[in-house]
Design a protein around this motif. Structure first.
Motif, short mmCIF file in Angstrom:
data_model
loop_
_atom_site.label_atom_id
_atom_site.label_comp_id
_atom_site.label_asym_id
_atom_site.label_seq_id
_atom_site.Cartn_x
_atom_site.Cartn_y
_atom_site.Cartn_z
N SER A 96 0.86 -1.17 0.00
CA SER A 96 0.00 0.00 0.00
C SER A 96 0.90 1.23 0.00
CB SER A 96 -0.92 0.00 1.22
OG SER A 96 -0.17 0.21 2.40
N SER A 97 0.31 2.37 0.19
CA SER A 97 1.10 3.60 0.21
C SER A 97 1.72 3.86 1.58
CB SER A 97 0.22 4.79 -0.19
OG SER A 97 -0.84 4.93 0.73
N GLN A 98 1.46 2.98 2.54
CA GLN A 98 2.01 3.16 3.88
C GLN A 98 3.48 2.80 3.92
OE1 GLN A 98 -0.32 0.99 6.69
NE2 GLN A 98 -2.06 2.37 6.54
#
Length: 163
Positions: A96-98
């Motif tokens: 994800s973008s995390q």
């Protein structure tokens, strides 16, 4: 206390969660991220070990091919004059973008505050539970994390050429 004695103490307490690497010039222990806080608490509080100083935290990006990042903790017991290196490996790509993350150890060693902020700022590792995780060296609006292997420097920052 020797590295093997420290390893034996930790293995007795945490079982096979501890992995020793003695192949390097400086041996180190690999610990899982989800056990990091408990292990660090034990290292500080156990009277035989008493690691009262967190000397350094280093974040390392092992690159896209290896797809891991590591956080290296250098600990010292000032009264007993022994040192220990811990490493935590986390996946670089979280799906994800995390950002990759590990638990904060600020509650154990107050000096972790600045060390964790530096690793966050430059390498892009999030420290869950950190009381004030924000950039410490770069401006707050800086894009990216410059010590990542895939970092792309912007051409300009606020009208100032950076290249």
């Amino acid at each position: 206390m020797t590295f093997l004695e420290i390893t034996d103490s930790l293995t007795a307490e945490f079982g096979d969660a501890i992995q020793a690497n003695t192949q390097n010039l400086q041996p180190y222990l690999i610990v899982p991220a989800d056990r990091l806080v408990a292990i660090c608490q034990f290292l500080r509080d156990d009277k035989r070990l008493f690691f009262d100083l967190l000397a350094c935290i280093t974040g390392i990006d092992n690159g896209l091919q290896v797809n891991t990042m590591e956080v290296v903790y250098n600990l010292t017991s000032i009264p007993y004059e022994h040192n220990l290196m811990l490493k935590v490996f986390v996946p670089r790509d979280t799906g994800s973008s995390q950002l990759p993350s590990v638990p904060s150890v600020v509650s154990i060693w107050r000096t972790a505050d600045w060390h964790e902020r530096e690793a966050f700022d430059l390498v892009g590792i999030r420290f869950e539970g950190h009381p004030d995780l924000r950039r410490i060296l770069l401006p707050t609006d800086w894009v990216g994390h410059p010590l990542r292997t895939d970092y792309q420097e912007e051409e300009q920052y606020h009208g100032i050429k950076t290249k």
